[in-house]
Enzyme design. Sequence first.
Site, short mmCIF file in Angstrom:
data_model
loop_
_atom_site.label_atom_id
_atom_site.label_comp_id
_atom_site.label_asym_id
_atom_site.label_seq_id
_atom_site.Cartn_x
_atom_site.Cartn_y
_atom_site.Cartn_z
N HIS A 10 10.20 -23.40 10.05
CA HIS A 10 9.17 -24.09 10.84
C HIS A 10 7.76 -23.90 10.32
CE1 HIS A 10 11.72 -24.46 14.79
NE2 HIS A 10 12.31 -25.00 13.74
N ASN A 11 7.44 -22.76 9.72
CA ASN A 11 6.05 -22.49 9.30
C ASN A 11 5.85 -22.63 7.79
OD1 ASN A 11 6.52 -19.62 11.37
ND2 ASN A 11 5.64 -21.56 12.06
N CYS B 284 3.25 -2.75 4.02
CA CYS B 284 2.34 -1.64 4.34
C CYS B 284 3.06 -0.81 5.41
CB CYS B 284 0.95 -2.13 4.77
SG CYS B 284 0.87 -3.02 6.33
N GLY B 285 2.36 0.08 6.08
CA GLY B 285 3.05 0.94 7.04
C GLY B 285 3.71 0.15 8.16
N THR B 286 2.94 -0.77 8.73
CA THR B 286 3.45 -1.60 9.82
C THR B 286 3.82 -3.01 9.37
OG1 THR B 286 1.20 -2.31 10.29
CG2 THR B 286 2.03 -0.41 11.55
N GLY B 287 3.29 -3.41 8.24
CA GLY B 287 3.37 -4.82 7.82
C GLY B 287 2.25 -5.65 8.39
N VAL B 288 1.52 -5.09 9.34
CA VAL B 288 0.50 -5.86 10.06
C VAL B 288 -0.78 -6.00 9.25
CG1 VAL B 288 -0.95 -5.95 12.11
CG2 VAL B 288 1.44 -5.25 12.31
N ARG C 30 2.31 -29.67 11.77
CA ARG C 30 1.74 -28.42 12.29
C ARG C 30 1.23 -27.54 11.16
NH1 ARG C 30 6.93 -28.38 16.30
NH2 ARG C 30 6.10 -29.97 17.72
N ARG D 131 7.18 1.73 7.76
CA ARG D 131 7.38 2.71 8.82
C ARG D 131 8.05 2.07 10.04
NH1 ARG D 131 1.16 4.60 7.76
NH2 ARG D 131 1.55 5.71 5.81
N ASP E 44 0.86 -1.18 0.00
CA ASP E 44 0.00 0.00 0.00
C ASP E 44 0.91 1.24 0.00
OD1 ASP E 44 0.84 0.45 2.61
OD2 ASP E 44 -1.18 0.49 3.47
N HIS E 45 0.31 2.41 0.17
CA HIS E 45 1.10 3.64 0.14
C HIS E 45 2.13 3.69 1.27
CE1 HIS E 45 -2.50 4.06 2.54
NE2 HIS E 45 -1.91 5.00 3.24
N ARG F 114 8.30 -32.79 11.88
CA ARG F 114 7.22 -32.47 12.81
C ARG F 114 6.55 -31.15 12.44
NH1 ARG F 114 11.91 -30.88 15.15
NH2 ARG F 114 11.96 -28.97 16.39
N HIS F 115 7.29 -30.30 11.77
CA HIS F 115 6.72 -29.01 11.37
C HIS F 115 5.68 -29.17 10.26
CE1 HIS F 115 9.62 -27.26 14.01
NE2 HIS F 115 10.59 -27.86 13.35
C1 RB5 Z 1 -1.99 3.13 6.21
O1 RB5 Z 1 -2.01 4.41 6.76
C2 RB5 Z 1 -1.64 2.12 7.27
O2 RB5 Z 1 -2.71 1.93 8.12
C3 RB5 Z 1 -1.23 0.81 6.64
O3 RB5 Z 1 -0.14 1.03 5.79
C4 RB5 Z 1 -0.79 -0.28 7.59
O4 RB5 Z 1 0.16 0.19 8.49
C5 RB5 Z 1 -1.85 -1.04 8.24
O5 RB5 Z 1 -1.62 -2.02 8.94
#
Ligand code: RB5
Length: 148
Positions: free
Chosen positions: A100-101, A67-71, A138, A111, A10-11, A134-135
């Site tokens: 393992h995964n 993405c910003g956090t990768g999350v 899982r 970020r 994403d941005h 074993r992995h």
């Molecule tokens: C975008 O502002 C931000 O929310 C996205 O890049 C990401 O960090 C979400 O998890």
Amino acid sequence: MSKPIALAADHGGFELKEAVKQHLTELGLEFVDFGTHNTDSVDYPDMAVPACDAVVKGECRCALLFCGTGVGISISANKIHGIRACCCSDAFSAEYTRRHNDANALCLGGRVVGAGLACTLVDLFLNTEFEGGRHQRRVDKITALENR
Ligand code: RB5
């Protein structure tokens, strides 16, 4: 000849994707860039889907997602059947999510990590084999959760 690597961001992850693209180019590794192609705001789930679909279809060997956090993009990717995505910012996790995964998507935060660390994590991810054994049991249980 190895399959190409799927890239998507994403941005918030755009600039890190571009840095990793340059790294892959220097290594002579092929990739498919599913966007985004600038810093205009987009929604990370929309960006995750085509790159992850290419992995599930067997067109790409794995996905590198940003993405910003990768999350957010990792949560999105993990909703797609057949994807095992790991959001990480440390070398041990990048290596062991392969060992393992059998992770097939690495998610990085533009970020959170700098370009140098990101490239190190990408190298570990791309160059580490799944250990099986074993992995595998899982990982099979993770796959079974997709049909729960
Ligand atoms: C975008 O502002 C931000 O929310 C996205 O890049 C990401 O960090 C979400 O998890």
